[in-house]
Design a protein around this motif. Structure first.
Motif, PDB file in Angstrom:
ATOM      1  N   HIS A 213      18.244 -14.509  12.628  1.00 24.89           N
ATOM      2  CA  HIS A 213      17.764 -15.116  13.871  1.00 24.89           C
ATOM      3  C   HIS A 213      17.687 -16.630  13.766  1.00 24.89           C
ATOM      4  O   HIS A 213      17.990 -17.347  14.734  1.00 24.89           O
ATOM      5  CB  HIS A 213      16.392 -14.537  14.225  1.00 24.89           C
ATOM      6  CG  HIS A 213      16.467 -13.178  14.823  1.00 24.89           C
ATOM      7  ND1 HIS A 213      15.358 -12.459  15.222  1.00 24.89           N
ATOM      8  CD2 HIS A 213      17.530 -12.369  15.097  1.00 24.89           C
ATOM      9  CE1 HIS A 213      15.731 -11.282  15.707  1.00 24.89           C
ATOM     10  NE2 HIS A 213      17.042 -11.208  15.645  1.00 24.89           N
ATOM     11  N   SER A 214      17.274 -17.125  12.613  1.00 26.34           N
ATOM     12  CA  SER A 214      17.191 -18.573  12.437  1.00 26.34           C
ATOM     13  C   SER A 214      18.575 -19.206  12.554  1.00 26.34           C
ATOM     14  O   SER A 214      18.744 -20.260  13.189  1.00 26.34           O
ATOM     15  CB  SER A 214      16.572 -18.897  11.073  1.00 26.34           C
ATOM     16  OG  SER A 214      16.562 -20.282  10.846  1.00 26.34           O
ATOM     17  N   PHE A 215      19.573 -18.580  11.956  1.00 22.66           N
ATOM     18  CA  PHE A 215      20.944 -19.082  12.025  1.00 22.66           C
ATOM     19  C   PHE A 215      21.431 -19.091  13.477  1.00 22.66           C
ATOM     20  O   PHE A 215      22.020 -20.078  13.939  1.00 22.66           O
ATOM     21  CB  PHE A 215      21.847 -18.201  11.154  1.00 22.66           C
ATOM     22  CG  PHE A 215      23.251 -18.694  11.009  1.00 22.66           C
ATOM     23  CD1 PHE A 215      23.602 -19.523   9.951  1.00 22.66           C
ATOM     24  CD2 PHE A 215      24.239 -18.336  11.915  1.00 22.66           C
ATOM     25  CE1 PHE A 215      24.909 -19.990   9.806  1.00 22.66           C
ATOM     26  CE2 PHE A 215      25.540 -18.795  11.785  1.00 22.66           C
ATOM     27  CZ  PHE A 215      25.870 -19.620  10.728  1.00 22.66           C
ATOM     28  N   VAL A 216      21.178 -18.026  14.202  1.00 24.07           N
ATOM     29  CA  VAL A 216      21.609 -17.928  15.600  1.00 24.07           C
ATOM     30  C   VAL A 216      20.917 -18.991  16.447  1.00 24.07           C
ATOM     31  O   VAL A 216      21.545 -19.625  17.311  1.00 24.07           O
ATOM     32  CB  VAL A 216      21.319 -16.515  16.148  1.00 24.07           C
ATOM     33  CG1 VAL A 216      21.512 -16.466  17.656  1.00 24.07           C
ATOM     34  CG2 VAL A 216      22.217 -15.489  15.470  1.00 24.07           C
ATOM     35  N   LEU A 217      19.628 -19.210  16.204  1.00 25.19           N
ATOM     36  CA  LEU A 217      18.880 -20.194  16.983  1.00 25.19           C
ATOM     37  C   LEU A 217      19.433 -21.600  16.781  1.00 25.19           C
ATOM     38  O   LEU A 217      19.535 -22.389  17.723  1.00 25.19           O
ATOM     39  CB  LEU A 217      17.409 -20.140  16.572  1.00 25.19           C
ATOM     40  CG  LEU A 217      16.416 -20.863  17.487  1.00 25.19           C
ATOM     41  CD1 LEU A 217      16.456 -20.285  18.896  1.00 25.19           C
ATOM     42  CD2 LEU A 217      15.009 -20.770  16.921  1.00 25.19           C
ATOM     43  N   LYS A 218      19.825 -21.896  15.537  1.00 20.53           N
ATOM     44  CA  LYS A 218      20.401 -23.216  15.269  1.00 20.53           C
ATOM     45  C   LYS A 218      21.791 -23.351  15.884  1.00 20.53           C
ATOM     46  O   LYS A 218      22.181 -24.449  16.312  1.00 20.53           O
ATOM     47  CB  LYS A 218      20.440 -23.465  13.762  1.00 20.53           C
ATOM     48  CG  LYS A 218      19.060 -23.661  13.157  1.00 20.53           C
ATOM     49  CD  LYS A 218      19.079 -23.545  11.653  1.00 20.53           C
ATOM     50  CE  LYS A 218      17.666 -23.535  11.101  1.00 20.53           C
ATOM     51  NZ  LYS A 218      17.631 -23.120   9.683  1.00 20.53           N
ATOM     52  N   LEU A 219      22.533 -22.256  15.937  1.00 17.19           N
ATOM     53  CA  LEU A 219      23.815 -22.290  16.656  1.00 17.19           C
ATOM     54  C   LEU A 219      23.602 -22.628  18.131  1.00 17.19           C
ATOM     55  O   LEU A 219      24.332 -23.422  18.716  1.00 17.19           O
ATOM     56  CB  LEU A 219      24.524 -20.941  16.540  1.00 17.19           C
ATOM     57  CG  LEU A 219      25.384 -20.651  15.306  1.00 17.19           C
ATOM     58  CD1 LEU A 219      26.036 -19.286  15.455  1.00 17.19           C
ATOM     59  CD2 LEU A 219      26.442 -21.715  15.072  1.00 17.19           C
TER      60      LEU A 219
END
Length: 493
Positions: A213-219
């Motif tokens: 989720h953290s990776f997706v949010l930064k995307l």
């Protein structure tokens, strides 16, 4: 200025957040734009591969002492095809290490050799993942995602309106888009991520531990990039992530919602609204029926209010597609959509009115009679105002509604309500409109109603004549009173 800095503050990556997500020191920012040096601090390496490493109390946390201290230490590694299959995973990891170095691309003459070595390493990694030459180990998958994070997750430069102080949306549309100087490397990093996500060798159960989720949010945060090339890659990658990682789907929709809310109610500034709407158009197309309540709420709370911001023209085509998709999925939503359009109908912006009329026609094409009857009174009151617009494009676009057979069929079924509402506007155009083309189109529409129902038309004509006569009589009486007042004033002097 302080408010602008605060608004863009969400793009910065807090150290605590990165540390908790990945279990290592935060990735370095893109090479300092002022120094021109290679940033090597906090680059993550595998402590099993390099000796003389200083570790912290936690064995899983690497320190910067494990990384070459200067760009001159970057070595040109062999190609994958030149090493035995058994050694390719080790070589894969070494190439990832090289790709963690960050360079300053504002000075093209610095570190030319090192930049080319990194570029070649990225090309090799992309080809290796795309070809499926060998399954990538879980450790290397994790390191690859970390390397991608180091390169792409960065603080975006100030937007053009923040540099110039310009508040003119039209001027910003005409400005040349900002192009990321590091794109020769950044494009390859995005390509690597895309190939990793779409690869049939990528196990979703394993990959979701790294693409979390953290990776997706930064995307999602990166969609505010002003570089259209970067936004195009982000759009493709996020769409693929949505399709492959079902566990992330609600989170992605929620993240997009939050971007829309911030854009609508706070900033009215975001570069990637159009790309996000393109993703949503595909998502909406795949909604199962009956439609979930959360999806209908998204339509009411996010999509329809997106008609409000000034720069709606920049993403209106994608927005209109999403809106029409909802109505095609569930025809009962037509009344909700049309009333929403009327709520945000522009008052002084003629170009927006033309866009709204165009979208309205697309919605009406999929509208059934029952839903049309619920909203036709306020709808045609607005259309009547558009017919009398002094801006000929608005009046012309409103009259073009009668060129659509489905719309004409709905109007014909409800002519007893529609014609009395717009008759005065039609007659006013014929009598007074300055544009000859509008005059001709209005005559055609008037003739169409006459052929639909001659008795109704005659009744409307009679009522119009009576109303015009009363208005003339009232005007004469008003003029007579003014004359009497003027005469009394003269006598009083």
């Amino acid at each position: 200025m302080l408010n602008k800095i605060i608004k863009r503050g969400h793009k910065k990556v807090p150290k605590s957040e990165v540390s908790s997500d990945y279990g290592h020191a935060p990735p370095p920012p893109v090479g300092g734009r002022n120094s021109g040096n290679v940033s090597t601090s906090d680059v993550v390496v595998n402590h099993a591969s390099i000796g003389n490493i200083v570790t912290t109390n936690s064995p899983s946390v690497m320190t910067s002492s494990a990384v070459p201290a200067a760009p001159g230490n970057i070595e040109n590694l062999p190609l994958f095809r030149d090493v035995p299959i058994s050694e390719r995973q080790v070589l894969f990891f070494k190439k990832l290490q090289i790709c963690c170095f960050q360079f300053d691309f504002t000075d093209t003459m610095k570190y030319v050799r090192e930049k080319e070595i990194k570029r070649q390493a990225l090309v090799e990694l992309v080809d290796y993942v795309q070809s499926g030459a060998g399954k990538i180990s879980e450790n290397n998958q994790e390191e690859m995602v970390k390397m991608i994070s180091v390169n792409v997750f960065r603080c975006l430069p100030p937007a053009s309106h923040e540099n110039t102080g310009s508040e003119n949306v039209e001027q910003q549309e005409e400005d040349e888009p900002y192009l990321e100087p590091s794109w020769p490397h950044l494009q390859l990093v995005y390509e690597l991520l895309l190939r990793y996500v779409v690869s049939s060798d990528t196990d979703t159960k394993v990959a979701k531990r790294f693409i979390d989720h953290s990776f997706v949010l930064k995307l999602l945060d990166l969609f505010d990039s002003e570089d259209p090339r970067e936004r195009e890659y982000l759009k493709t990658i996020l769409h693929r992530v949505y399709g492959k990682f079902m566990v992330h789907r609600p989170f992605i929709r929620k993240g997009i919602n939050n971007i829309f809310y911030r854009f609508i109610y706070e900033t009215e500034r975001h570069s990637g609204i159009g790309e996000l709407l393109e993703i949503l158009g595909s998502i909406i197309n795949g909604f199962a029926l009956p439609m979930k309540e959360e999806h209908k709420l998204f339509l009411v709370r996010a999509l329809i209010p997106l008609h409000k911001p000034k720069p709606v023209a920049m993403y209106h085509q994608q927005l209109s597609y999403c809106i029409v998709q909802f109505v095609e999925k569930d025809y009962k939503l037509a009344d909700t959509v049309i009333r929403g359009l009327l709520k945000y109908w522009p008052v002084t912006n003629c170009q927006k009115e033309v866009l709204f009329l165009q979208e309205l026609e697309e919605v009406l094409e999929t509208t059934q009679a029952a839903e049309f009857q619920r909203c036709m009174v306020p709808l045609f009151r607005q259309i009547a105002r558009c017919l009398n617009s002094p801006h000929f494009q608005v009046a012309e676009r409103a009259l073009f509604l009668w060129n659509n057979e489905h719309v004409v069929g709905l109007i014909a079924q409800n002519r007893n309500v529609v014609l009395p509402i717009i008759f005065y506007a039609l007659q006013k155009n014929i009598d007074n409109h300055w544009n000859q083309a509008i005059h001709g189109l209005t005559v055609n529409v008037r003739k169409m109603f006459m052929e639909m129902d001659a008795d109704l038309f005659d009744e409307c004509q009679r009522q119009y004549s009576e109303k015009a006569a009363r208005a003339t009589e009232q005007e004469e009486q008003r003029e007579l009173r003014w004359q009497k007042l003027a005469a009394a004033a003269i006598q009083g002097c």
